[in-house]
Design a protein around this motif. Structure first.
Motif: not given
Lengths: 260, 252, 296
Positions: A33, A54-55, A57, A89-91, A142-145, A202, A204
């Motif tokens: 990505r 990607g997303t 962060k 950062s993630s559920p 901060l953001d876990h994709s 990713l 998933d």
């Protein structure tokens, strides 16, 4: 909220796609990505960088403070790394004691930085046995994709390569100077999806994976660290193939992290 | 910038009424809010306020963990305010210290006073505030960020909650203290307002204020909140405008 | 929310149209007062001292005597008669717990299925990770969401995959009288089950699934820009593989049972349905929740 349940048909679909060389987000098996690294994101740190894949962060702040050296290494500075997988950062992450993943991310990034001799720790010593610089590398997800290890390491490298030693504030010297960074390790993570091995997974894909291998490389052709995770296996020839791909992606991402 | 006076205490107020950063007593620091800054969260916002950088995310309403905390007739609000290790001058050990725990509770209660919690029994609305760079007023920046994040997450509320700290520097009541003013000033009073009702749902104070000073500070704070409210609303409008770009950075 | 690949709920329903008499799209924020002479407060609003205010961020919808707000973001809020796609997250002796992307998990009792199950046998029918299509029966004031698998087109999903979009976008995915979803399935040889909860099940050839997913992503993220229907049509036509030879019949799901459709210990009468009924007609007691954009 603990790890959520993934629909099994999604997992099957991911594996089916991989058989034909495709992935959920349309990437090819070896497509990474988009990577960005923004240096100096927080001025309260001596060096900082926000890395995005990607997303995903991750923000890393480097702080340098004076402290005592370890008794068994009186001439060396201290390097300590820590990654926080914060619930923001993630559920998948709950507040509380560190998630096992956080500990793994911290240690894997630490290993790459140390093994690559990113910083010459002896140069951090101020007075042998008494006073030394302690270099704190704190990574904040901060953001876990997906693919936290690579992003955390990029953020750390970005922060270290732009860190300033606060000589004046700590009365160690007349001028603040850049922290000397000698080597530039970058991590590259792959997961197995059936027979296919894909780069930069990713979330998933990580859940569907049958094995994960992270390879850290430096800028002069060394492999400096490796970590195999999740449940699954890689043959020696898999490993060699992965290493080659890790150099290609690593070299590209290295330049971005260094800002060169 | 103010010059350093005796004993290394900075000059907080010049004879012309200019503060250490050139502001007047009733002026806010520059404030920029980005709604929807994160991809994974149900709602999020990034606030840059003076030298503060605060990120907030909201998840929910969702199942309560641990289950025994759930309430039969309404949602609970759980809040976690945390400062990153690198956010302050002296590196802070990771983990919630007592100050963060207290602030978390105070903020959770502010939002519980404003959210229509009865609409979601037995669930939790989880509010996470991370201070990435600190320069006084971080809990107010956190409330502002979390409030925008809650709206971004579609949580029903009475109103957005603007928040600001009012203090006293060099004997004068001043709006939105920055770090030196907080350290060397004589009072600090963070507050959060429900504009729809004109009432406060967060109020703390530390220092010395006479009763007339308190009245003046409350007025100044409410006025400051109303200004901040407009910035918050604009951030949400920008996010949800027909042609706005996606700030969370959707991968192509 | 982890049980389906999210094609990007970033779209968050931006651009859905409000049914304001002027046709104007009026965005309202929590706490803003709504001029509402002689109107009653509907969902997304509250009343204080005779004045009505918005409680959620969304679009103003005036359907006298009610004024309400259509949320542009937020989790799926279940309503009775919604068809939803869910994932089994827990199995108990007499019921399963389903994640339907709502604030709470929904219990599916074994008597709410077409199977004859003895106590303790539940796991033989549905396991953790299985995907299902169910219908929302009731919402109790304890917050309990009652769901059932009894009904046409409900059942266990086999094969295919699940994509997750913002629930606010679902009406656009369906389109007026189902026009949008019919176009998509026809030109991709896929069958779909569209859940009101933003979860969409897709089955068909790999290429078809990828193209359906791209269409869903376009609706989720770019639905607010004009000309969406044309863009989707153009995308589908330009990516059509000429002379595809596979056996997959393109048709609207709901006609006939299909070989690759959902299977169960007892065969289902029909595969999962498209939500083809005119959304405006299925308004429960007070309010309908589907305001369709007028540009179709």
């Amino acid at each position: 909220m603990s790890d959520e349940v993934t629909a099994e048909i999604l997992t099957t679909h991911i594996l089916d796609l991989a058989k034909s060389g495709k992935r959920l987000d349309g990437r090819g098996l070896d497509d990474y990505r988009e990577v960005t690294v923004e240096h100096g994101f927080v001025t309260s740190a001596d060096g900082s960088a926000l890395a995005t894949i990607g997303t995903t962060k991750v923000l890393c702040g480097v702080k340098l403070e004076l402290g005592k050296p370890f008794p068994d290494t009186p001439n060396a500075g201290v390097l300590t790394t820590n990654a926080e997988l914060i619930p923001l950062s993630s559920p998948m992450f709950e507040p509380g004691p560190p998630h096992p993943r956080a500990i793994e991310v911290s240690r894997v990034v630490d290993r790459a930085i140390r093994a690559a001799e990113t910083i010459d720790l002896t140069k951090l010593c101020v007075t042998p046995g008494e006073k030394t610089w302690v270099c704190y590398v704190d990574m904040h997800v901060l953001d876990h994709s997906g693919n936290l290890i690579d992003a955390a390491c990029l953020a750390a490298l970005g922060a270290l390569t732009h860190a300033i030693l606060p000589n004046k504030a700590f009365e160690v010297g007349p001028e603040d100077v850049p922290l000397a960074v000698n080597h530039f390790p970058v991590e590259c993570t792959f997961v197995r999806l059936g027979d296919a091995i894909v780069v930069d997974p990713l979330v998933d894909e990580e859940k569907a994976a049958q094995g994960r291998l992270t390879v850290a490389t430096d800028e002069i052709g060394n492999i400096v660290a490796m970590q195999k995770g999740l449940i699954g296996a890689f043959s020696p020839s898999d490993v060699k193939e992965i290493v080659e791909r890790a150099f290609q992606h690593g070299d590209r991402n290295r330049a971005i992290a260094r800002g060169v | 910038m103010g010059s350093v006076g005796a004993k290394d205490v900075p000059v907080l107020l010049t004879p012309d009424g200019l503060r250490i950063d050139g502001r007047r007593l009733n002026e806010l620091r520059p404030l920029k809010i980005t709604a929807g800054a994160l991809h994974e969260a149900d709602g999020s916002a990034f606030v840059e306020w003076g030298a503060n950088k605060v990120m907030a995310a909201v998840y929910g309403p969702r199942e309560v963990h641990p289950r025994h905390l759930q309430e039969n007739n309404k949602a609970i609000v759980q809040c976690r305010y945390n400062m990153a290790a690198f956010s302050v001058d002296e590196r802070k050990r990771p983990g919630l210290d007592r100050r963060s725990q207290e602030i978390s509770k105070v903020i959770a209660e502010a939002f519980e006073s404003a959210i229509f919690a009865e609409e979601y029994p037995r669930t939790s609305v989880d509010v996470y505030i991370e201070v990435l760079q600190a320069n006084a007023g971080t809990r107010c920046a956190g409330v502002v960020a979390a409030s925008v994040a809650l709206a971004d997450a579609g949580i029903p509320m009475v109103d957005l909650l603007p928040s600001v700290a009012v203090g006293k520097v060099a004997g004068k009541i001043a709006l939105d203290l920055k770090k030196e003013e907080d350290n060397f000033g004589e009072a600090d009073m963070p507050m959060a307002l429900v504009p729809q009702s004109g009432r406060l749902v967060l109020l703390q104070m530390e220092g010395h204020l006479t009763r007339p000073e308190l009245a003046e500070a409350l007025d100044l704070g409410v006025a400051g909140c109303r200004q901040i409210y407009q910035v918050m609303k604009q951030a949400l409008r920008d996010r949800y405008a027909s042609d706005g770009p996606d700030p969370s950075g959707v991968s192509p | 929310m982890g049980s389906g690949h999210r094609s990007g709920h970033r779209g968050r329903g931006r651009g859905a149209e409000s049914s304001h008499p002027s046709g104007e799209r009026i965005l309202v924020l929590p706490g803003e007062e709504i001029p509402a002479e002689g109107l009653r407060p509907g969902s997304g609003t509250y009343r204080v001292n005779g004045r009505i205010y918005a409680s959620v961020l969304g679009l103003l919808s005036l359907r006298p005597p009610l004024v309400r707000i259509i949320p542009l973001s937020g989790r799926y809020i279940p309503k009775p008669q919604d068809t939803v796609v869910g994932t089994v997250t827990d199995v108990q002796g007499t019921f399963w717990l389903l994640d339907i992307a709502a604030p709470r998990w929904a219990p599916l009792h074994m008597t709410g299925t077409p199977w004859k199950i003895d106590f303790g046998e539940t796991e033989q029918y549905l396991r953790v990770g299985d995907a299902v299509v169910v219908s929302v029966e009731s919402i109790e004031n304890t917050g309990r969401i009652g769901v059932t698998m009894l009904g046409d087109g409900l059942g266990k999903l086999e094969g295919g995959t699940i994509v997750e979009i913002s629930p606010a976008r679902v009406p656009r995915v369906i389109g007026r009288n189902g026009s949008m979803i019919q176009t998509i399935t026809k030109l991709t040889d896929c069958q779909v089950a569209v859940g009101q909860n933003g979860r969409i099940w897709i089955d068909g050839p790999d290429e078809g699934i990828i193209r359906v997913r791209e269409c869903l992503r376009m609706i989720d993220e770019e639905g607010h820009r004009s000309g969406l229907t044309e863009r989707i049509q153009k995308y589908l036509e330009s990516t059509q593989t000429p002379g595809s030879t596979h056996d997959y019949r393109s048709r609207i799901v709901g006609d006939l049972p299909h070989e690759a459709g959902p299977t169960n210990p007892i065969d289902l009468p029909t595969p999962p349905p498209l939500d083809l009924e005119d959304p405006a007609a299925r308004a429960p007691a007070e309010e309908s929740d589907n305001d369709l954009p007028p540009d179709y």
